[in-house]
Design a protein around this motif. Structure first.
Motif, PDB file in Angstrom:
ATOM      1  N   PHE A 257       0.820  -1.211   0.000  1.00  0.00           N
ATOM      2  CA  PHE A 257       0.000   0.000   0.000  1.00  0.00           C
ATOM      3  C   PHE A 257       0.856   1.264   0.000  1.00  0.00           C
ATOM      4  O   PHE A 257       0.378   2.363  -0.296  1.00  0.00           O
ATOM      5  N   PHE A 262      -0.127   4.768  -5.649  1.00  0.00           N
ATOM      6  CA  PHE A 262      -1.467   4.536  -5.101  1.00  0.00           C
ATOM      7  C   PHE A 262      -2.100   5.819  -4.555  1.00  0.00           C
ATOM      8  O   PHE A 262      -3.315   5.877  -4.340  1.00  0.00           O
ATOM      9  N   HIS A 265      -3.847   6.798  -7.780  1.00  0.00           N
ATOM     10  CA  HIS A 265      -4.381   5.748  -8.674  1.00  0.00           C
ATOM     11  C   HIS A 265      -4.901   4.571  -7.859  1.00  0.00           C
ATOM     12  O   HIS A 265      -4.241   3.532  -7.791  1.00  0.00           O
ATOM     13  N   PRO A 270      -7.207   1.578  -4.559  1.00  0.00           N
ATOM     14  CA  PRO A 270      -5.835   1.447  -5.067  1.00  0.00           C
ATOM     15  C   PRO A 270      -5.675   0.311  -6.083  1.00  0.00           C
ATOM     16  O   PRO A 270      -5.964  -0.853  -5.787  1.00  0.00           O
TER      17      PRO A 270
END
Length: 362
Positions: A257, A262, A265, A270
């Protein structure tokens, strides 16, 4: 029809001669039980995982002559001597029905085992003798028309095994698995072959799926990758290399993560951009190409073309991308053509054909 077995065909093939090919034979290994049941005919068939192609058949026609029989083939090396000589068989009542309908024109008692499991009158025997152009026929204690000798005590069960092997050849792929067939027949065998073929088509892409063991010592660590590729954070998208040969490479990218892309996008959803998945493939392929050149890390790769690119599933935080790049052709004049596939688990998520040029660093 010859003698009702496959032995004459084996002899013809051997007479013509066998020529071993240079390429390795490609097998499809059955990795899960595949079952088929025909309730109407009470036929049950199963394909089980096995290191070799093996077949076991069981027959039971409620016949006092045949009884319950089984046959097994543990290796195709034994096919010629143990299975090929076994002749087809039928029951006398089936023979009478075929004759009445003007069928089995090529049939003869020399190319089939005729099982007689009921009393036959002299008139019926005379009619059969006339149909096959013989002076007389008889059945004694063995229960077989004209008292022929069986080549094996369980020859009927072995011939059913022969049928299974022939019908399953319709799969179109040589397989490794243990086939168990109870009361098999041609139509059910063909249905089972169709079922196995559908299974293979559905799962064929898994055949060459790389296996990732996190405890395995990598061939290239991230530090070693940095000595080969010029990429650095946040654009180095290969964490390690777990397989490397002259023709293919397998790399790993653990998606977390914390990846910077992310942030945008997409917020709250994500998803790793597809172009970055292709970039990760390109970097993996670059290691393969550079490693193939004398001087190793003294080259850079510049990608020229991407074809047949498909994104089949999302890559999200927590996924481990297993990236395989395979050379399509030998490297010539610094031009590299590769096919890339990204797996998450056993699922293909991205694939593409890529072309790059190797340029020596100055």
């Amino acid at each position: 029809i010859i003698d009702g077995s496959s032995e004459p065909f084996v002899e013809i093939i051997e007479e013509a001669g066998l020529e071993e090919q240079d390429a390795a034979k490609s097998w499809y290994s059955i990795d899960n039980n595949i079952t088929h049941y025909d309730e109407k005919k009470r036929v049950e068939m199963m394909a089980m995982p096995s290191l070799e192609y093996k077949v076991t058949t069981l027959i039971d026609f409620n016949s006092p002559v045949l009884g319950t029989q089984h046959a097994g083939l543990k290796s195709m090396k034994d096919f010629k001597t143990e299975i090929a000589p076994c002749r087809t068989f039928c029951f006398l009542h089936e023979l009478e029905m075929l004759l009445e309908n003007n069928l089995i024109k090529g049939g003869d008692i020399n190319n089939a085992i005729v099982v007689v499991d009921k009393k036959v009158t002299d008139d019926e025997m005379h009619r059969l003798a006339k149909a096959f152009g013989r002076e007389n026929m008889e059945v004694k204690s063995g229960g077989y028309l004209n008292n022929l000798d069986l080549r094996f005590p369980n020859e009927p069960a072995r011939h059913k095994l022969l049928d299974v092997i022939g019908d399953l050849a319709l799969i179109g792929y040589p397989i490794k698995g243990h086939i168990i067939a109870s009361r098999p027949g041609h139509s059910t065998n063909v249905d089972f072959a169709r079922k196995i073929k559908q299974y293979i088509r559905k799962n064929k892409h898994l055949k060459n799926t790389p296996v990732y063991d996190p405890t395995q010592q990598p061939i290239f660590t991230s530090q070693q990758i940095e000595k080969t590729l010029p990429h650095r954070y946040p654009f180095l998208l290969v964490d390690k290399i777990i397989e490397l040969t002259n023709t293919y490479i397998v790399g790993i990218k653990n998606v977390t993560f914390n990846e910077p892309f992310f942030v945008g996008h997409f917020p709250g959803n994500p998803i790793m951009p597809g172009v970055l998945q292709v970039e990760a493939l390109a970097q993996t392929g670059g290691i393969l190409a550079i490693n193939a050149m004398a001087g190793g890390g003294q080259y850079d790769t510049y990608f020229l073309k991407i074809d047949n690119c498909k994104f089949k599933a999302k890559v999200v935080p927590g996924d481990t991308m297993v990236m395989k790049m395979e050379l399509l052709n030998p490297i010539r004049r610094g031009i590299v053509e590769m096919r890339g596939t990204v797996f998450v688990g056993n699922k293909v998520v991205t694939e593409a054909d890529l072309m790059a040029q190797l340029v020596k660093r100055t």
